[in-house]
Every structure is written in C-alpha cells, then in structure tokens.
Design a protein around this motif. Sequence first.
Motif, PDB file in Angstrom:
ATOM      1  N   UNK A  77      27.629 124.875  66.711  1.00  0.00           N
ATOM      2  CA  UNK A  77      27.229 124.209  67.957  1.00  0.00           C
ATOM      3  C   UNK A  77      26.221 123.103  67.686  1.00  0.00           C
ATOM      4  N   UNK A  78      25.268 123.401  66.785  1.00  0.00           N
ATOM      5  CA  UNK A  78      24.251 122.402  66.457  1.00  0.00           C
ATOM      6  C   UNK A  78      24.845 121.160  65.823  1.00  0.00           C
ATOM      7  N   UNK A  79      25.796 121.369  64.901  1.00  0.00           N
ATOM      8  CA  UNK A  79      26.439 120.222  64.249  1.00  0.00           C
ATOM      9  C   UNK A  79      27.277 119.419  65.238  1.00  0.00           C
ATOM     10  N   UNK A  80      27.903 120.117  66.188  1.00  0.00           N
ATOM     11  CA  UNK A  80      28.679 119.412  67.213  1.00  0.00           C
ATOM     12  C   UNK A  80      27.768 118.552  68.080  1.00  0.00           C
ATOM     13  N   UNK A  81      26.638 119.127  68.485  1.00  0.00           N
ATOM     14  CA  UNK A  81      25.676 118.366  69.285  1.00  0.00           C
ATOM     15  C   UNK A  81      25.154 117.180  68.480  1.00  0.00           C
ATOM     16  N   UNK A  82      24.873 117.394  67.196  1.00  0.00           N
ATOM     17  CA  UNK A  82      24.395 116.295  66.349  1.00  0.00           C
ATOM     18  C   UNK A  82      25.434 115.180  66.257  1.00  0.00           C
ATOM     19  N   UNK A  83      26.702 115.569  66.106  1.00  0.00           N
ATOM     20  CA  UNK A  83      27.762 114.570  66.085  1.00  0.00           C
ATOM     21  C   UNK A  83      27.832 113.776  67.374  1.00  0.00           C
ATOM     22  N   UNK A  84      27.651 114.447  68.492  1.00  0.00           N
ATOM     23  CA  UNK A  84      27.641 113.773  69.791  1.00  0.00           C
ATOM     24  C   UNK A  84      26.458 112.820  69.913  1.00  0.00           C
ATOM     25  N   UNK A  85      25.307 113.256  69.409  1.00  0.00           N
ATOM     26  CA  UNK A  85      24.112 112.394  69.452  1.00  0.00           C
ATOM     27  C   UNK A  85      24.378 111.095  68.700  1.00  0.00           C
ATOM     28  N   UNK A 119      27.280 109.766  67.905  1.00  0.00           N
ATOM     29  CA  UNK A 119      28.347 108.981  68.532  1.00  0.00           C
ATOM     30  C   UNK A 119      27.856 108.233  69.765  1.00  0.00           C
ATOM     31  N   UNK A 120      27.129 108.923  70.640  1.00  0.00           N
ATOM     32  CA  UNK A 120      26.630 108.284  71.861  1.00  0.00           C
ATOM     33  C   UNK A 120      25.590 107.222  71.527  1.00  0.00           C
ATOM     34  N   UNK A 121      24.763 107.490  70.513  1.00  0.00           N
ATOM     35  CA  UNK A 121      23.785 106.498  70.068  1.00  0.00           C
ATOM     36  C   UNK A 121      24.488 105.247  69.530  1.00  0.00           C
ATOM     37  N   UNK A 122      25.493 105.460  68.675  1.00  0.00           N
ATOM     38  CA  UNK A 122      26.235 104.328  68.115  1.00  0.00           C
ATOM     39  C   UNK A 122      26.962 103.551  69.201  1.00  0.00           C
ATOM     40  N   UNK A 123      27.543 104.271  70.146  1.00  0.00           N
ATOM     41  CA  UNK A 123      28.251 103.625  71.259  1.00  0.00           C
ATOM     42  C   UNK A 123      27.289 102.755  72.071  1.00  0.00           C
ATOM     43  N   UNK A 124      26.114 103.306  72.385  1.00  0.00           N
ATOM     44  CA  UNK A 124      25.133 102.545  73.166  1.00  0.00           C
ATOM     45  C   UNK A 124      24.621 101.331  72.423  1.00  0.00           C
ATOM     46  N   UNK A 125      24.393 101.478  71.120  1.00  0.00           N
ATOM     47  CA  UNK A 125      23.883 100.362  70.325  1.00  0.00           C
ATOM     48  C   UNK A 125      24.925  99.249  70.218  1.00  0.00           C
ATOM     49  N   UNK A 126      26.182  99.619  70.014  1.00  0.00           N
ATOM     50  CA  UNK A 126      27.243  98.617  69.918  1.00  0.00           C
ATOM     51  C   UNK A 126      27.444  97.894  71.251  1.00  0.00           C
ATOM     52  N   UNK A 127      27.367  98.635  72.350  1.00  0.00           N
ATOM     53  CA  UNK A 127      27.504  98.000  73.667  1.00  0.00           C
ATOM     54  C   UNK A 127      26.335  97.055  73.935  1.00  0.00           C
ATOM     55  N   UNK A 128      25.151  97.410  73.438  1.00  0.00           N
ATOM     56  CA  UNK A 128      23.983  96.542  73.615  1.00  0.00           C
ATOM     57  C   UNK A 128      24.146  95.254  72.819  1.00  0.00           C
ATOM     58  N   UNK A 129      24.757  95.347  71.637  1.00  0.00           N
ATOM     59  CA  UNK A 129      25.034  94.150  70.840  1.00  0.00           C
ATOM     60  C   UNK A 129      25.983  93.223  71.606  1.00  0.00           C
ATOM     61  N   UNK A 184      22.660 113.177  76.267  1.00  0.00           N
ATOM     62  CA  UNK A 184      21.325 112.844  76.762  1.00  0.00           C
ATOM     63  C   UNK A 184      20.345 112.576  75.618  1.00  0.00           C
ATOM     64  N   UNK A 185      20.465 113.355  74.545  1.00  0.00           N
ATOM     65  CA  UNK A 185      19.610 113.093  73.382  1.00  0.00           C
ATOM     66  C   UNK A 185      19.962 111.741  72.782  1.00  0.00           C
ATOM     67  N   UNK A 186      21.267 111.443  72.712  1.00  0.00           N
ATOM     68  CA  UNK A 186      21.705 110.156  72.186  1.00  0.00           C
ATOM     69  C   UNK A 186      21.205 108.996  73.024  1.00  0.00           C
ATOM     70  N   UNK A 187      21.242 109.158  74.354  1.00  0.00           N
ATOM     71  CA  UNK A 187      20.749 108.108  75.253  1.00  0.00           C
ATOM     72  C   UNK A 187      19.251 107.902  75.061  1.00  0.00           C
ATOM     73  N   UNK A 188      18.523 109.015  74.964  1.00  0.00           N
ATOM     74  CA  UNK A 188      17.072 108.908  74.774  1.00  0.00           C
ATOM     75  C   UNK A 188      16.723 108.191  73.476  1.00  0.00           C
ATOM     76  N   UNK A 189      17.534 108.407  72.438  1.00  0.00           N
ATOM     77  CA  UNK A 189      17.266 107.765  71.154  1.00  0.00           C
ATOM     78  C   UNK A 189      17.718 106.308  71.117  1.00  0.00           C
ATOM     79  N   UNK A 190      18.604 105.937  72.035  1.00  0.00           N
ATOM     80  CA  UNK A 190      19.125 104.562  72.033  1.00  0.00           C
ATOM     81  C   UNK A 190      18.015 103.543  72.230  1.00  0.00           C
ATOM     82  N   UNK A 191      17.051 103.851  73.097  1.00  0.00           N
ATOM     83  CA  UNK A 191      15.996 102.880  73.419  1.00  0.00           C
ATOM     84  C   UNK A 191      15.093 102.579  72.218  1.00  0.00           C
ATOM     85  N   UNK A 199      30.079 110.714  77.521  1.00  0.00           N
ATOM     86  CA  UNK A 199      29.744 112.099  77.182  1.00  0.00           C
ATOM     87  C   UNK A 199      30.457 113.075  78.109  1.00  0.00           C
ATOM     88  N   UNK A 200      30.488 112.761  79.392  1.00  0.00           N
ATOM     89  CA  UNK A 200      31.172 113.624  80.365  1.00  0.00           C
ATOM     90  C   UNK A 200      32.668 113.667  80.096  1.00  0.00           C
TER      91      UNK A 200
END
Length: 374
Positions: free
Chosen positions: A7-15, A17-27, A308-315, A346-347
């Motif tokens: 479960x932890x590794x899955x959550x880490x993978x999501x973090x 992925x969502x972080x990378x997605x947000x950063x690429x969209x910001x670019x 949510x963790x990924x979003x928080x780290x995006x900033x 994420x949803x």
Amino acid sequence: MRHKLRTGLTVLGLVVAILAFGLLRTVVDAWYAGAEGASSTRLVTRNSISLVFPLPINYQERIRRISGVTGISHASWFGGVYVTEKNFFPQFAIDPKTYFELYPEYLIPPGDMKAFRTDRKGCVIGRKLATTYGFKVGDTIPLRGTIYPGAWSFTVRAIYDGAEAGTDTSQFFFHWDYLNETMKKAAARRTDWVGVYVIQIADPDRAAEISTEVDAMFRNSLAETLTETEKAFQLGFVSMTEAIVVAIRIVSFVVIFIILAVMANTMAMTARERISEYATLKALGFGPRFLTGLIYGESIVISLAGGLIGIALTFPVADRFSKQMGTLFPVFGVSLDTVYMQIAAATAVGLAAAALPATRVARVSIVEGLRSIG
C-alpha cells in the motif's frame, strides 16, 4: 493496512505521478503565460516578412494619426549576453517616454522612473531578473552585443514589479536613443530602425479594423507591415515550439496511465486475496452494492491520499524548479486549474482501478468464493 509495504509503495507511486503531472502541466501553462497575460487593447506591428527585419522609425507618427489609436511606442530586440550565453533574459531598446505608459502592469516608483528617463545609459529591470542575478538599483550591468556588436554597459535605475502574479518581471529595458546614436558611429545604415511598434487602441472590438488600416498604409512600401493583437503575436512564438508543448502534454497523460496500471494491479491483488471474505459477507446478507462500495472506497482513499500528498509537494517543487530555471520561464506558478486536474486525475485513477475487481466480486457466488484460497 494488511499489506503495508504494498500500500505504501502504491501511494508513493501515486505521489510521484501526480507530482510529475502537475509539474508538466505547469510547464505548459508557463509556455502560454505571455499570451494569457496579453492585453486586448494592445496591437503589435512588425515587418510582414519576419521579425528579423526592422521597420523605419518614421512609421510611428503615421500610425499615431489613425483613428482609434490612443498611444504608440516601439521596442527593438537587443540580444546581448551577460557573462555567458546561459544567462538568457529578454532585452529591449525602448522609447522611455512612451513605452511604460502602454504597460500599466509594470509598477515603477515615480522617482526611479524619472532617474531612468534622464540617464541615457540607464536601464529598467524586472523583479525576477533582479532576484535571479542579485542586481539592485545603482549596479552596472555589462552586456556583450551579438546583434549590435561591442561591449555595452548599463546602470540599473529602476526595478519594476508586476501588478499581477502573471506579469512578466524578467525583462531588461534601456534607451533606444542610446542604441541608435551609438550605432550611427559604427554602422550608420543600421540606424533609425525599430523592431516592433506597440499600439494602444481605445476599443478592443476595433482591433481587426485598425490592424487592417495600419497594414494598408504601408502596403507596397519597402517595409510592409503585419499588425495583430498582442495575444496573437505571443502565440506566434508558441507555435514555433508547438511540437514540444504537445510532447509535454502527451507525457503528462502517459504518466497518469502508467500509475493507473500500477493502481489497478494493486486493487486486483487485494480483491483476489479477499474473495473468501467477500463470500462470507455475502453469506451474512451483505449485497453486491455494499461489497463494491468497499472496494471503490478503498481504491479512492489510496488514490486521493497519494494525490493530495502529490499536490502538496507540487508547490515547493515548482518553486524550486522555477528558481533553477532562472528567467527561462518568466511566469512559473501552479494554477488552480492544474490543481483541479490533479484532483480529477487521482479520482479517475481510483475509480478506474477499482472497476474490474469490484465487478468480479459482485458476480462471484458464495460457494465459489468460499472455495477460494486467495
């Protein structure tokens, strides 16, 4: 929490992925920042062949007389090098008396503006440029000319701030008169020319009409013009690198697809291990809707936790990335639209990953389920 590591590794993978997605969209957003911040009451006139070719300075007064034009100024790309080629930032030779009147979003203290206008070798720089290189008022900035050869030196007389968060504060402005007079001594044939004219109009609804009138005025001349809205002018630069933007967009969605596959595998393993437990719940009277609700609920909780963790780290990551890139991206910030897309992604991953396991559990019979050994 039965398999904490998985479960932890899955959550880490999501973090990630969502972080990378947000950063690429910001670019991608940063690529279009200039066009999004363009004014609807400003037009840009350039040489119809290419920006490489200049326009005569005497066009200015003729354009000013057109009905609907309330202001006009000009700018010329300088293209100097500060210390080394990697220190890139936009540099423009402008008319100090009129240029900033057309750009009220550039906030300059009146005293500093006066100091700039009275110093032929003075310059105005943006706050981001000043922060990146540590410039302050009174500093001397040396530039090595490329388009205009020679060693040039400018004194910082003002630092402008942006009226809004999306205002470009990475630019460098200096006196066109100084450039023109210096070039008269070195190459007289390259004087009395400007790169573009910036035209202020009273009614944005007349932009097309006034643009046509400007271009008609100089048709069949030695330097024909192309006039367009400021937004169209900025989008012209974006179109030159459209393939890169498209590639970044594709990669951002590929990242989400990959993490969807990982998440789906996790939920499939989880559901398969619990088949006998789901069958027991069915035997106790719990219906398929309740069981699928458990699976969907678990999947969404895992995906949203990682999201949510990924979003928080995006900033903080985006802020760090912006500082490392210097003035390459003048405006670089995570928008609300990007955050909404991250939440939606994420949803969607949570719902899609649970679809097949939930369908299987809903259809499994009690006898078949109780026979299962996981």
